[in-house]
Design an enzyme around this catalytic site. Structure first.
Site, short mmCIF file in Angstrom:
data_model
loop_
_atom_site.label_atom_id
_atom_site.label_comp_id
_atom_site.label_asym_id
_atom_site.label_seq_id
_atom_site.Cartn_x
_atom_site.Cartn_y
_atom_site.Cartn_z
N HIS A 20 -53.39 20.80 46.67
CA HIS A 20 -54.50 21.05 47.60
C HIS A 20 -54.30 20.35 48.93
O HIS A 20 -55.26 20.05 49.64
CB HIS A 20 -55.82 20.60 46.97
N ASP A 34 -58.54 16.90 50.27
CA ASP A 34 -57.77 18.07 50.68
C ASP A 34 -58.18 18.61 52.04
O ASP A 34 -57.70 19.66 52.46
CB ASP A 34 -57.87 19.18 49.62
N ARG A 91 -60.77 14.51 43.67
CA ARG A 91 -59.33 14.49 43.96
C ARG A 91 -58.87 13.14 44.49
O ARG A 91 -57.76 12.71 44.25
CB ARG A 91 -59.00 15.60 44.95
#
Length: 578
Positions: free
Chosen positions: A224, A405, A549
């Site tokens: 990502h 991301d 993430r």
């Protein structure tokens, strides 16, 4: 000076529908689009009566994943999200309904917060319609969590093998429980590691997601556009492969005589020349250990826009997985053998979907009217939020690019643009609670990603907290702010201190309730909430990420404020400004 990247696109907001139109136009014999969202790419000769439906999906920007794996013998449908953002539950439902042949449906996706939330919500609704649903989150990325917590790992290029094996199992007529079990077996026997040499850029921002020096590389990055687990000096191709292969070999416990499948995957800007050099070293390592390569793929199979870099994925084979890997399929991105095996029946019935229940309108005569925040003023507050998010979109994305991301601002802008459109069509006498339900649905349908389900739950919870009110006074305003945080807590699984939007919403709710208890009016309550959200936002710079993430970055996330907390503070500030 900010570096701007170049892309061959039209309007950034049109890139996904135009991509789908081009993909289906290029493969008219294989693909079509079904469902009102226009985001479900379906195999023309895949779904059929009596076969388990295979639905894959995720954010765009990983092409050929995910829609490129739709076709006979592999996936029946793919839900296509925005760039680096999960598809919404409605988009996934379109794919699930299209794939349903009466034997149940299996959802397959990477293990990311947004995908888990959205696919879970879609599974719940599809099951409510009478379709049995199973879902498997792919977790092949070694770098993203230690072996003891492997259920937290991301899904990267290992999607390729899990999708292939599950699709073959369904095409062979295996029942739902067995298709799920075989998908989990492939996931268990699959491991990946990757390296990035350069960042990618989102179409909406045109700027690199992170900065990396000419002599550096990122080990263990995802797909990502986010940074890796650690930054090290640039090394030779053989040295890089050695770094990537060491943990893969150790975890899979590969020995002399074992058989494997190999995928050397480019991330978008890595040449075939380089990828085959990498495969050469992988082949040497396995050959030296007496490990047989049964099948191999070298090329772009799960990309990250134009990121420079590559990943290595190994699937440890047994007789069952070998049979599934060798089973014929035909899709835009993958063909095994010349034609899929003939089927006894390709009949596909028209699926009947139950009608949704209509919401019961509130009786305004029974609602409490104290307070200056009327439904009309509340809608003005929401309009101002949409404008504020649009103004700060790039700033929010820059914050996200450092530890994530890089799409948070873009995602929030998409959501609030959809909210603005929905509010423009709202009945003039809609209550604040009804308005919140409309906002929730607009966000959920437009956004996907993790923000979609989280803000949908937030607005549903906040609306329910003031369902007995026509106008909002101090205590009601406090209940609304607290309801936002409660809704996020109920859906996401995070808690304060995890470096998420909750680090702004929870203290905001606490400060609002405290101010209301001291007799503050609605304006003062909102001021207290805004101040607390800003303080919470700033405090996230001292936290190490534990969710989403950025959690994979560990100590590298310190010193940076969380973009979700930043947008939460922005929402409250825009409300107060109105």
């Amino acid at each position: 000076m900010t570096i701007k990247t170049k892309k061959l696109i039209n309007a950034p907001d049109d890139i996904i529908p135009e991509f789908i139109e081009g993909l289906v136009g290029a493969w008219p014999d294989l693909l079509t689009v079904e469902g009102p969202t226009g985001r479900a790419v379906v195999a023309r000769n895949g779904p059929r009566d009596g076969k388990v439906g295979i639905v894959i999906g995720g954010g765009s920007g990983h092409e050929p994943a995910f829609a490129g794996y739709v076709g006979r013998g592999l996936a029946d449908a793919a839900a296509v999200g925005n760039v680096f953002a999960s598809p919404s539950p409605q988009q996934i439902l379109d794919a699930g309904r299209a794939a349903d042949g009466g034997a149940g449906v299996v959802f397959l996706y990477g293990n990311y917060t947004g995908d888990v939330l959205n696919f879970t919500m879609a599974a719940e609704e599809l099951a409510g319609e009478g379709t049995p649903v199973r879902h498997v989150a792919v977790t092949d990325d070694i770098a993203s969590a230690p072996f003891a917590r492997r259920e937290e790992r991301r899904g990267v290029a290992g999607d390729f093998f899990v999708f292939k094996c599950a699709g073959a199992a369904a095409d062979l007529g295996e029942p739902l429980e067995q298709v799920e079990a075989l998908a989990r077996l492939a996931n268990e026997k699959c491991r990946s590691m990757g390296v990035a040499l350069g960042a990618c850029s989102l179409p909406q921002t045109g700027t690199p997601n992170f900065e990396i020096g000419p002599e550096d590389m990122e080990i263990g990055m995802g797909i990502h556009g986010e940074p890796g687990m650690r930054r090290v000096p640039l090394a030779s191709a053989d040295a890089v492969v050695d770094i990537l292969m060491e943990p893969i070999l150790a975890e899979l416990e590969l020995h002399n005589g074992d058989s494997v499948a190999v995928l050397v995957n480019g991330l978008g800007a890595t040449t075939q020349l380089e990828l085959f050099v990498l495969f050469r070293r992988v082949h040497h390592i396995l050959e030296e250990k007496g490990i047989h390569i049964h099948a191999r793929w070298v090329g772009e199979y799960a990309t990250s826009l134009e990121m420079a870099g590559a990943s290595v994925t190994i699937l440890k084979l047994d007789d069952t997985l070998t049979r599934l890997l060798d089973h014929p399929c035909r899709t835009p991105a993958l063909t095994v053998a010349t034609e899929p095996a003939p089927q006894a029946s390709a009949k596909r019935s028209v699926r009947q979907v139950q009608a949704k229940k209509t919401a019961v309108k509130q009786d305004h005569t029974l609602l409490q009217t104290a307070g200056s925040i009327t439904p009309k003023r509340f809608r003005s507050m929401m309009a101002n939020v949409a404008a504020a998010i649009r103004e700060k979109r790039d700033w929010l994305s820059e914050l996200d690019g450092v530890i994530g991301d890089g799409d948070h601002g873009v995602t929030m802008d998409i959501g609030w643009t959809a909210v603005s459109a929905a509010l423009s069509e709202l009945e003039a006498n809609a209550t604040i609670s009804e308005t919140c339900d409309v906002i929730a649905q607009a966000f959920l349908t437009a956004v996907g990603a993790s923000s979609g389900p989280l803000y949908a739950s937030a607005f549903q919870s906040a609306g329910a907290a003031v369902s007995e009110r026509l106008n909002l006074d101090g205590p009601a305003m406090a209940a609304w702010v607290k309801g936002m945080g409660d809704g996020i807590l109920s859906r996401g699984g995070a808690k304060p201190g995890d470096k998420t939007m909750l680090d702004a919403w929870v203290p905001a709710g606490e400060a609002a309730v405290l101010a209301a208890g001291e007799g503050a009016d609605e304006n003062a309550v909102l001021q207290a909430a805004t101040d607390a959200a800003r303080a919470g936002r700033n405090e996230t710079a001292t936290f190490e990420s534990r969710r989403g993430r950025s959690a994979k970055l560990g100590a590298r996330s310190l010193g940076h404020i969380d973009p979700g907390a930043a947008s939460a503070a922005l929402i409250l500030a825009a409300m107060l400004e109105t």
